[in-house]
Design a protein around this motif. Sequence first.
Motif, PDB file in Angstrom:
ATOM      1  N   ILE A  54       5.200  -4.243  -2.810  1.00 44.90           N
ATOM      2  CA  ILE A  54       6.317  -5.807  -2.244  1.00 44.90           C
ATOM      3  C   ILE A  54       6.506  -6.485  -1.026  1.00 44.90           C
ATOM      4  O   ILE A  54       7.119  -7.239  -0.524  1.00 44.90           O
ATOM      5  CB  ILE A  54       7.757  -4.526  -2.724  1.00 44.90           C
ATOM      6  N   ALA A  55       5.820  -5.364  -0.091  1.00 46.89           N
ATOM      7  CA  ALA A  55       6.005  -6.659   1.418  1.00 46.89           C
ATOM      8  C   ALA A  55       5.029  -7.158   1.554  1.00 46.89           C
ATOM      9  O   ALA A  55       5.898  -7.713   1.913  1.00 46.89           O
ATOM     10  CB  ALA A  55       6.127  -5.262   2.440  1.00 46.89           C
ATOM     11  N   SER A  56       3.664  -6.399   0.403  1.00 46.70           N
ATOM     12  CA  SER A  56       2.709  -7.895   1.455  1.00 46.70           C
ATOM     13  C   SER A  56       2.370  -8.503   0.028  1.00 46.70           C
ATOM     14  O   SER A  56       1.292  -9.437   0.496  1.00 46.70           O
ATOM     15  CB  SER A  56       1.512  -6.120   1.028  1.00 46.70           C
ATOM     16  N   ILE A  57       2.783  -8.535  -1.122  1.00 44.81           N
ATOM     17  CA  ILE A  57       1.761  -9.582  -1.977  1.00 44.81           C
ATOM     18  C   ILE A  57       2.083 -10.263  -2.164  1.00 44.81           C
ATOM     19  O   ILE A  57       1.281 -12.013  -2.649  1.00 44.81           O
ATOM     20  CB  ILE A  57       2.418  -8.512  -4.001  1.00 44.81           C
ATOM     21  N   PHE A  58       3.155 -10.414  -1.126  1.00 46.65           N
ATOM     22  CA  PHE A  58       2.779 -12.315  -1.137  1.00 46.65           C
ATOM     23  C   PHE A  58       1.141 -13.065  -0.391  1.00 46.65           C
ATOM     24  O   PHE A  58       0.983 -14.401  -0.628  1.00 46.65           O
ATOM     25  CB  PHE A  58       3.795 -13.113  -0.491  1.00 46.65           C
ATOM     26  N   GLY A  59       0.797 -11.960   0.448  1.00 41.31           N
ATOM     27  CA  GLY A  59      -0.357 -12.328   1.166  1.00 41.31           C
ATOM     28  C   GLY A  59      -1.413 -12.710   0.014  1.00 41.31           C
ATOM     29  O   GLY A  59      -2.449 -13.245   0.596  1.00 41.31           O
ATOM     30  N   VAL A  60      -1.284 -11.799  -0.579  1.00 42.12           N
ATOM     31  CA  VAL A  60      -2.193 -11.837  -2.410  1.00 42.12           C
ATOM     32  C   VAL A  60      -2.399 -13.542  -2.743  1.00 42.12           C
ATOM     33  O   VAL A  60      -3.237 -13.923  -2.415  1.00 42.12           O
ATOM     34  CB  VAL A  60      -2.310 -10.415  -3.095  1.00 42.12           C
ATOM     35  N   SER A  61      -1.402 -13.556  -3.257  1.00 43.00           N
ATOM     36  CA  SER A  61      -0.656 -14.617  -4.087  1.00 43.00           C
ATOM     37  C   SER A  61      -0.896 -16.183  -2.991  1.00 43.00           C
ATOM     38  O   SER A  61      -1.119 -16.832  -2.952  1.00 43.00           O
ATOM     39  CB  SER A  61       0.770 -14.658  -4.732  1.00 43.00           C
ATOM     40  N   LEU A  62      -0.538 -15.717  -1.693  1.00 40.78           N
ATOM     41  CA  LEU A  62      -0.550 -16.984  -0.470  1.00 40.78           C
ATOM     42  C   LEU A  62      -2.354 -17.406  -0.198  1.00 40.78           C
ATOM     43  O   LEU A  62      -2.246 -18.728  -0.064  1.00 40.78           O
ATOM     44  CB  LEU A  62      -0.354 -15.952   0.560  1.00 40.78           C
ATOM     45  N   PHE A 110       5.337 -12.720  -4.984  1.00 41.38           N
ATOM     46  CA  PHE A 110       4.237 -12.666  -5.722  1.00 41.38           C
ATOM     47  C   PHE A 110       4.040 -14.751  -6.098  1.00 41.38           C
ATOM     48  O   PHE A 110       3.424 -15.607  -5.680  1.00 41.38           O
ATOM     49  CB  PHE A 110       3.338 -12.492  -6.844  1.00 41.38           C
ATOM     50  N   LEU A 111       4.996 -15.318  -6.146  1.00 45.68           N
ATOM     51  CA  LEU A 111       5.266 -16.565  -6.882  1.00 45.68           C
ATOM     52  C   LEU A 111       5.471 -17.220  -5.790  1.00 45.68           C
ATOM     53  O   LEU A 111       5.284 -18.588  -4.985  1.00 45.68           O
ATOM     54  CB  LEU A 111       6.445 -16.598  -7.983  1.00 45.68           C
ATOM     55  N   GLN A 112       6.536 -16.853  -4.367  1.00 44.08           N
ATOM     56  CA  GLN A 112       6.795 -17.483  -3.697  1.00 44.08           C
ATOM     57  C   GLN A 112       5.709 -17.117  -2.085  1.00 44.08           C
ATOM     58  O   GLN A 112       5.670 -17.914  -1.028  1.00 44.08           O
ATOM     59  CB  GLN A 112       7.549 -15.761  -2.879  1.00 44.08           C
ATOM     60  N   GLY A 113       4.385 -16.388  -2.397  1.00 42.37           N
ATOM     61  CA  GLY A 113       3.372 -15.792  -1.463  1.00 42.37           C
ATOM     62  C   GLY A 113       2.650 -17.755  -2.450  1.00 42.37           C
ATOM     63  O   GLY A 113       1.627 -18.525  -1.439  1.00 42.37           O
ATOM     64  N   PHE A 114       2.694 -17.836  -3.453  1.00 42.18           N
ATOM     65  CA  PHE A 114       1.908 -19.398  -3.728  1.00 42.18           C
ATOM     66  C   PHE A 114       2.308 -20.164  -3.432  1.00 42.18           C
ATOM     67  O   PHE A 114       1.021 -20.702  -2.931  1.00 42.18           O
ATOM     68  CB  PHE A 114       1.709 -19.229  -5.391  1.00 42.18           C
ATOM     69  N   SER A 115       3.813 -20.052  -3.505  1.00 47.15           N
ATOM     70  CA  SER A 115       4.736 -20.934  -2.603  1.00 47.15           C
ATOM     71  C   SER A 115       3.776 -21.350  -0.812  1.00 47.15           C
ATOM     72  O   SER A 115       4.015 -22.901  -0.369  1.00 47.15           O
ATOM     73  CB  SER A 115       6.373 -21.549  -2.906  1.00 47.15           C
ATOM     74  N   MET A 116       4.101 -20.482  -0.320  1.00 53.00           N
ATOM     75  CA  MET A 116       3.551 -20.215   0.579  1.00 53.00           C
ATOM     76  C   MET A 116       2.003 -20.930   1.333  1.00 53.00           C
ATOM     77  O   MET A 116       1.988 -21.427   2.008  1.00 53.00           O
ATOM     78  CB  MET A 116       3.471 -18.638   2.236  1.00 53.00           C
ATOM     79  N   GLY A 117       1.333 -20.537   0.654  1.00 48.23           N
ATOM     80  CA  GLY A 117      -0.014 -21.231   0.796  1.00 48.23           C
ATOM     81  C   GLY A 117      -0.187 -22.635   0.169  1.00 48.23           C
ATOM     82  O   GLY A 117      -0.919 -23.121   1.161  1.00 48.23           O
ATOM     83  N   PHE A 118       0.636 -22.772  -0.599  1.00 46.46           N
ATOM     84  CA  PHE A 118       0.827 -24.266  -0.468  1.00 46.46           C
ATOM     85  C   PHE A 118       0.928 -25.333   0.474  1.00 46.46           C
ATOM     86  O   PHE A 118       0.180 -26.118   0.949  1.00 46.46           O
ATOM     87  CB  PHE A 118       1.951 -25.110  -1.935  1.00 46.46           C
ATOM     88  N   LEU A 119       1.610 -24.440   1.681  1.00 46.38           N
ATOM     89  CA  LEU A 119       2.502 -24.725   1.969  1.00 46.38           C
ATOM     90  C   LEU A 119       1.665 -24.847   3.516  1.00 46.38           C
ATOM     91  O   LEU A 119       1.511 -25.997   4.759  1.00 46.38           O
ATOM     92  CB  LEU A 119       4.060 -25.424   2.671  1.00 46.38           C
ATOM     93  N   ALA A 120       1.237 -23.507   3.475  1.00 47.21           N
ATOM     94  CA  ALA A 120       0.567 -23.603   4.844  1.00 47.21           C
ATOM     95  C   ALA A 120      -0.479 -24.939   5.262  1.00 47.21           C
ATOM     96  O   ALA A 120      -0.652 -24.827   6.944  1.00 47.21           O
ATOM     97  CB  ALA A 120      -0.184 -22.711   5.111  1.00 47.21           C
TER      98      ALA A 120
END
Length: 485
Positions: A54-62, A110-120
Motif C-alpha cells: 500500500i505504501a509503495s505501489i504508487f512507485g510501480v505505476s509511476l 496505483f492510480l495516484q502513482g500513474f498520475s505522479m508519473g504523468f507529472l514528474a
Amino acid sequence: MTTKCFGPLFKQCVLTSGVSINFMTHGMVMGFSSVLLPQLRATTDVDESTATWIASIFGVSLILGTLSVPLIMSTYGRKPANIVSATLMTVGWLIISASERASTLLLARFLQGFSMGFLADMGNIFIGECCSPKNRGAFLTTISVSLMLGTFLVHSLGTVISSWQTIALISACISFLDLIIIVLSPESPSFYAMKGKYDECRKAFRWLRGQFEEDELEKLIKINMTKESNITSESDENFINKLQKKFVYLKTTLKKKEVYKPIVIMLHLYVLGQWCIAVTFDTYAKDILDIILGTDINFGIVIVSLDLQRLVSNFLAILAIKMIRRKLVLVVTMSTNVICYFSIALYVYLKTHDILSYDHPFIGLVLLHIHLFTTAVGAVPLINIIAGEIYPLQHRGLCGMIGILFFSINETINMKSARYLFASIGLHGAYTIYGLLVAYSVIVVWILLPETKDRVLLDIEEEFRGSPLIVESKLIGEDNENVRD
C-alpha cells in the motif's frame, strides 16, 4: 485583460499554480502513508506485506505513467497530460475516501502513482516553456515547495482527524480545485509551434508573456518551421523504417557527451533525492520517530514541527539558490546529510544497546531537524532546478524520461524495502547503508557537475559537448526528424 493586476506575471502564476498544486497533492500521497498505515494496523488485521505494498505501489505505476506521458505530450499537448494527471489523482482520493478494504486502497494508490508519473517529467517542461526566463527559476522552485507543503498538510490533518477517509475526501477537493485551474490555463506555446499552429502559438505566448518577448516568440516559430519541413519530407515512410530510425537515433544520441554526461549526473542526483531520507521519512515517519525518540512522545506535535521546519527551509532555499553557487549548496547540505545519517545511526545503536550514559528525546529531535533541513535546502529543490538546466535542448524528452524511470525504480525499492531493513538490520543499519549511498552520489556529482548558476543553457551544453555548437542552422537541423519533446 490588459490591467496590471492581470498582467503576464499573474497569468504565469496561475499556470504555475495548476502544476504546483498538482505536485502538492503528490506530496500528500507520499505523506499519507504515515497517516494511513498506523490507522490500518490499529483497526484492521492487514499483514506487513500488504501494508508495504500500500505504501509503495504508487512507485510501480509511476513508472508506467512516465513511459506513457511522452506520447501524450507530443501528440495531444502538455495541458491534456496535466489534466489526465489531476483527474487520476482526484479519482484516487475519492476511491480512498470510500475505501474499507486493502484491495481498493491498492487500486487507488496505483492510480495516484500513474498520475505522479504523468507529472514528474511534464511539470518542469510545462513551467519552463510557459514562463519568462527571469521568473523561471523561482517558478520551478515552487515544485519542491509544493511537495513539502503537501506532506505538511496531510500530516497536520492526521493530527486532528482520526479517519483516513475524511483526509482523503479533503485531498480530493484540493485535487479537483487544481483540475479546474488546469482546465482554465492555456496550452504551451511551444507545443502549438511544434504542431505548426503558429497563430495559436502567438496567441498563447502573448497571453502568457505580454508584448515584450517577441524575439523569443519569433525564434521559437522559426526553429519549429525548420523542424516541420524536415518531418514532412519523411511522413510517407513506413512503420518499419521509422522504427529503425528510432533505434539508430537512440544509439547515436546516447553516445553524445552532452547527453550521457547529464544523464549520469541526474541518475546520481535522483539517488540523492530518493535516499536522502525525505521520501522514506514521509512514508514511515511513525516507525522512524518511535525508534529514535521513543513511543511516549506526542507524535502529532513532533511531526508537524518537522514538516513546518522543512517548509520554511524550502522557502529559504529559494534565496540560497539565488545567491549561492549550485554545487556549493548541494555539497554542503548533502555532506551534512551524510554526517546526520551516521550520527543518528550511532545514536540509535548506542541507545538500543543501553550504552548511553545520558539520553533525552531532545538529542534525537535536534538530529532529525538538522537532517531534514539538509533535504529541504539541498536535494529536493536542486534536483528540479538542475534537471531543467543540464539536459540538451534537442534531447530533453529522452533524457528526462530516463531520469524519471530511474527515480521511479529507486522509489519502489525504497518504499518496499524500508520496513524490512528496519526489522532485519535495525534503523542504525539501514541509515548506514543510506548514508553510504548518498556519500557516493555526492562525490560523483561533485566531480561531474559543472556550475550552472546564471549560465545560459547553450553554454552548459557546449561544456558537456567539449566543443562549440558551431552555427545556429546546424544546431537546428541536426537530428530534427527524431527530436523528442
